[in-house]
Design a protein around this motif. Structure first.
Motif, PDB file in Angstrom:
ATOM      1  N   ALA A 114       0.828  -1.164  -0.024  1.00  0.00           N
ATOM      2  CA  ALA A 114      -0.268   0.017   0.107  1.00  0.00           C
ATOM      3  C   ALA A 114       0.800   1.319  -0.084  1.00  0.00           C
ATOM      4  N   ARG A 115       2.176   1.065   0.149  1.00  0.00           N
ATOM      5  CA  ARG A 115       2.854   2.483   0.328  1.00  0.00           C
ATOM      6  C   ARG A 115       3.012   3.011  -1.163  1.00  0.00           C
ATOM      7  N   HIS A 116       2.768   2.322  -1.991  1.00  0.00           N
ATOM      8  CA  HIS A 116       2.808   2.897  -3.484  1.00  0.00           C
ATOM      9  C   HIS A 116       1.202   3.493  -3.970  1.00  0.00           C
ATOM     10  N   SER A 117       0.414   3.593  -3.140  1.00  0.00           N
ATOM     11  CA  SER A 117      -0.969   3.969  -3.509  1.00  0.00           C
ATOM     12  C   SER A 117      -1.078   5.275  -4.217  1.00  0.00           C
ATOM     13  N   LEU A 118      -0.197   6.231  -3.871  1.00  0.00           N
ATOM     14  CA  LEU A 118      -0.229   7.584  -4.539  1.00  0.00           C
ATOM     15  C   LEU A 118       0.290   7.539  -5.823  1.00  0.00           C
ATOM     16  N   VAL A 119       0.627   6.325  -6.554  1.00  0.00           N
ATOM     17  CA  VAL A 119       1.267   6.220  -7.926  1.00  0.00           C
ATOM     18  C   VAL A 119       0.509   7.023  -8.780  1.00  0.00           C
ATOM     19  N   THR A 120      -1.025   6.957  -8.651  1.00  0.00           N
ATOM     20  CA  THR A 120      -1.991   7.235  -9.454  1.00  0.00           C
ATOM     21  C   THR A 120      -1.971   8.646  -9.579  1.00  0.00           C
ATOM     22  N   GLU A 121      -1.513   9.442  -8.325  1.00  0.00           N
ATOM     23  CA  GLU A 121      -1.985  10.757  -8.356  1.00  0.00           C
ATOM     24  C   GLU A 121      -0.426  11.405  -8.747  1.00  0.00           C
ATOM     25  N   HIS A 122       0.743  11.090  -8.353  1.00  0.00           N
ATOM     26  CA  HIS A 122       1.897  11.808  -8.335  1.00  0.00           C
ATOM     27  C   HIS A 122       2.796  11.409  -9.852  1.00  0.00           C
ATOM     28  N   ALA A 123       2.042  10.259 -10.316  1.00  0.00           N
ATOM     29  CA  ALA A 123       2.603   9.847 -11.688  1.00  0.00           C
ATOM     30  C   ALA A 123       1.674   9.768 -12.922  1.00  0.00           C
ATOM     31  N   MET A 124       0.601   9.087 -12.880  1.00  0.00           N
ATOM     32  CA  MET A 124      -0.513   8.819 -13.793  1.00  0.00           C
ATOM     33  C   MET A 124      -1.252  10.192 -14.134  1.00  0.00           C
ATOM     34  N   ARG A 125      -1.919  10.735 -13.193  1.00  0.00           N
ATOM     35  CA  ARG A 125      -2.724  11.969 -13.360  1.00  0.00           C
ATOM     36  C   ARG A 125      -1.964  12.927 -14.079  1.00  0.00           C
TER      37      ARG A 125
END
Length: 235
Positions: A114-125
């Motif tokens: 779960a530590r990578h859960s912000l990948v959708t916000e800081h990379a993909m979006r």
């Protein structure tokens, strides 16, 4: 309507494809659309050839055209080094910069923790913002421990609903019913018994010293000051 699903999982089967399928099902529960899945791993060789030569092989060109013609897009990647996979990025690097303008996108990612859960916000979006594609508010990240949890199911449902809503044609706006325009109601002046003395007392004086007073027959009339003074003395 065409719903295109891009899955960048590297194995078969993969949790990335599983998440892509569940997001697709959640979207189609609220929308009548034709889904088409692109497995990026099957195009890995063609992607490398295109990056080196600048010319896409036929199968890759068809996949790029499919994405460009989409009415909605679901993009799912596994996490590598705290970001999207290189294969995922390489595929979208080949998309024409204007191809996704205005196309709604649902983002998904899978990882072991779960530590990578912000990948959708800081990379993909930011990637899809650069491509001028509107991204639905809810992005779905699924860690290994999330599968089978109600929280993941709720996020999938919410995200699919948002994408379906974004893909629906806008309903023509209907102006609210308004009453026909009428001239403002004016109360007629029925007071014909005008008190001319009172009117004269409160009326402004003209520069010549005359007083303006009401006249029932002709509206307003001017009374010379001397005439009015003589009338007051006679009283």
């Amino acid at each position: 309507m065409k719903l295109v699903v891009v899955s960048a999982g590297l194995s078969s089967p993969s949790s990335t494809r599983l998440l892509a399928d569940r997001l697709t099902a959640a979207t189609l529960a609220h929308l009548d659309a034709e889904p088409q899945v692109i497995e990026v791993r099957e195009l890995a060789t063609e992607i490398a050839q295109h990056l080196v030569t600048g010319f896409p092989p036929a199968r890759l060109a068809a996949a790029l055209d499919t994405v460009a013609a989409a009415d909605g897009l679901i993009a799912v990647t596994p996490v590598f080094a705290a970001s999207y996979s290189g294969l995922f990025k390489s595929f979208f690097d080949l998309i024409d910069k204007d191809a996704l303008t205005g196309t709604p996108v649902l983002l998904g990612a899978t990882g072991g923790t779960a530590r990578h859960s912000l990948v959708t916000e800081h990379a993909m979006r930011p990637l899809f913002t650069h491509l001028r594609a509107p991204v639905v508010p809810t992005a779905v990240y699924a860690a290994s421990q999330d599968w089978g949890e109600q929280g993941l199911a709720r996020r999938i449902t919410r995200a699919g609903t948002e994408l379906a809503r974004s893909m629906r044609p806008a309903t023509p706006h209907t102006a609210p019913h308004t009453a026909p325009h009428t001239a403002p109601h004016t109360i007629p002046d029925t007071d014909t018994d005008t008190d001319t003395d009172t009117a004269a007392a409160i009326a402004p004086r003209s520069p010549t010293g005359a007083i303006t007073s009401a006249d029932p027959a002709h509206g307003l009339r001017t009374v010379p000051f001397e005439q009015r003074l003589a009338a007051l003395r006679a009283e």
